[in-house]
Design an enzyme around this catalytic site. Structure first.
Site, PDB file in Angstrom:
ATOM      1  N   ARG A   1       0.839  -1.185   0.000  1.00 49.77           N
ATOM      2  CA  ARG A   1       0.000   0.000   0.000  1.00 49.77           C
ATOM      3  C   ARG A   1       0.884   1.249   0.000  1.00 49.77           C
ATOM      4  O   ARG A   1       2.004   1.222   0.515  1.00 49.77           O
ATOM      5  CB  ARG A   1      -0.900   0.020   1.241  1.00 49.77           C
TER       6      ARG A   1
ATOM      7  N   LYS B   1      -1.527  -2.895   8.241  1.00 52.42           N
ATOM      8  CA  LYS B   1      -2.568  -2.452   9.163  1.00 52.42           C
ATOM      9  C   LYS B   1      -2.377  -3.096  10.531  1.00 52.42           C
ATOM     10  O   LYS B   1      -2.120  -4.285  10.633  1.00 52.42           O
ATOM     11  CB  LYS B   1      -3.949  -2.805   8.597  1.00 52.42           C
TER      12      LYS B   1
ATOM     13  N   HIS C   1      -3.980   2.676  -5.182  1.00 53.40           N
ATOM     14  CA  HIS C   1      -3.976   1.214  -5.099  1.00 53.40           C
ATOM     15  C   HIS C   1      -3.883   0.525  -6.460  1.00 53.40           C
ATOM     16  O   HIS C   1      -3.869  -0.707  -6.527  1.00 53.40           O
ATOM     17  CB  HIS C   1      -5.251   0.731  -4.392  1.00 53.40           C
TER      18      HIS C   1
ATOM     19  N   ARG D   1      -1.118  -1.947  -6.786  1.00 55.27           N
ATOM     20  CA  ARG D   1      -1.365  -3.065  -5.861  1.00 55.27           C
ATOM     21  C   ARG D   1      -2.359  -4.046  -6.488  1.00 55.27           C
ATOM     22  O   ARG D   1      -2.140  -5.266  -6.468  1.00 55.27           O
ATOM     23  CB  ARG D   1      -1.893  -2.517  -4.537  1.00 55.27           C
TER      24      ARG D   1
ATOM     25  N   HIS E   1      -3.373  -9.518   3.593  1.00 57.25           N
ATOM     26  CA  HIS E   1      -4.804  -9.658   3.878  1.00 57.25           C
ATOM     27  C   HIS E   1      -5.011 -10.635   5.032  1.00 57.25           C
ATOM     28  O   HIS E   1      -4.479 -11.742   5.003  1.00 57.25           O
ATOM     29  CB  HIS E   1      -5.558 -10.195   2.654  1.00 57.25           C
TER      30      HIS E   1
ATOM     31  N   TYR F   1      -9.480 -10.715  -6.433  1.00 58.58           N
ATOM     32  CA  TYR F   1      -8.543 -10.580  -7.545  1.00 58.58           C
ATOM     33  C   TYR F   1      -8.574 -11.775  -8.495  1.00 58.58           C
ATOM     34  O   TYR F   1      -7.821 -11.801  -9.464  1.00 58.58           O
ATOM     35  CB  TYR F   1      -7.120 -10.409  -7.015  1.00 58.58           C
TER      36      TYR F   1
END
Length: 295
Positions: free
Chosen positions: A146, A170, A241, A244, A267, A276
């Site tokens: 990111r 995150k 993004h 990404r 993730h 995806y």
């Protein structure tokens, strides 16, 4: 209610370890919620009921809020009310029977390989900031990180000898992402030659710097991506993004393992990575022609 909101935001920051960007989104949602309740003369959290919340949601919809934004808003206030009950600030939870609107999880435009190459080749390598921009674009596409992770990268996070980068995502979750030869070459030159020229008298371990020797902002990188997209004559909508999404899509289209891609993207839920697995019609036709015995 303002005091309870501040306590809640402190809680999710300390106990849940959420990023400042996520907390900012929670704060904005709760500010809208508080403002609406204040306008309707609600002086205590227990005076809020389901009907009032539904009227609040109707107000947000009238303002043009998307289904996705409304779903996030509901998630925020639901979590807030659960906290209020747990901490004895409230006696009831008016969000218990509240439904979240359904929305389609759609990816932004994904660049094809030729478009990615055109974007990567746009910065002027004869300029200091051009070489830096090329290095950042190469790294974004090579790792799928990111932009918020890119701007916080430090020198010690990059291991050019072993060929990997340590990324903090995150909630400060750490992951290791491999580096290819092309991006290693750009990083080597950037770190040894370009960065010292940007650094000047500044003392910082942050990897990517602006022309004043300060860390780059997300807005600056977003602007750089969009400007280079225009120069590369890319008609698709570019976002921070985009590379990404392209990274993940290209890996999966070429047979990469879904779990491995999940790990590289950071993730926590594989269902997010499964977004995806959309494959272009031309890719489906190619696979059919290659593998079907009667094609």
């Amino acid at each position: 209610m303002e005091t309870i909101i501040e306590e809640y935001l402190r809680f999710i920051q300390i106990e849940k370890g959420l990023s400042s960007n996520t907390i900012g989104a929670y704060r904005r949602d709760l500010k809208k919620y508080q403002d609406y309740m204040t306008e309707h003369h609600i002086s205590h959290i227990d005076f809020i009921d389901r009907q009032l919340i539904q009227e609040c949601l109707g107000h947000l919809i009238d303002q043009g809020q998307s289904a996705k934004s409304i779903a996030r808003f509901i998630s925020t206030i639901r979590s807030f009310h659960q906290f209020a009950i747990r901490e004895k600030y409230a006696a009831k939870d008016p969000t218990v029977l509240l439904d979240s609107p359904k929305y389609d999880k759609k990816l932004p435009d994904v660049l094809n390989v030729d478009e990615v190459l055109a974007l990567l080749e746009t910065p002027d390598l004869n300029k200091i900031n051009g070489y830096r921009d090329r290095t950042m674009l190469e790294l974004l596409y090579a790792t799928g990180m990111r932009v918020s992770e890119l701007i916080h990268l430090e020198l010690e996070n990059v291991n050019l000898i072993m060929g990997f980068v340590r990324v903090f995502g995150k909630g400060d979750k750490e992951r290791i992402v491999p580096l290819g030869d092309a991006v290693i070459e750009y990083l080597t030159t950037y770190i040894e030659t370009i960065r010292p020229q940007l650094l000047k008298k500044t003392v910082t371990e942050v990897l990517f710097l602006n022309m004043h020797g300060k860390p780059l902002s997300r807005q600056a990188i977003w602007k750089m991506i969009k400007q280079n997209g225009v120069k590369a004559n890319i008609k698709k909508t570019l976002t921070p993004h985009t590379l990404r999404h392209s990274f993940a899509t290209h890996l999966l289209e070429n047979g990469a393992d879904l779990r491995a891609v999940q790990e590289m993207l950071g993730h926590s839920d594989i269902s997010t990575t499964q977004l995806y697995t959309h494959v272009s019609k031309s890719q489906i036709r190619k696979m059919y022609n290659q593998f079907h015995p009667r094609a």
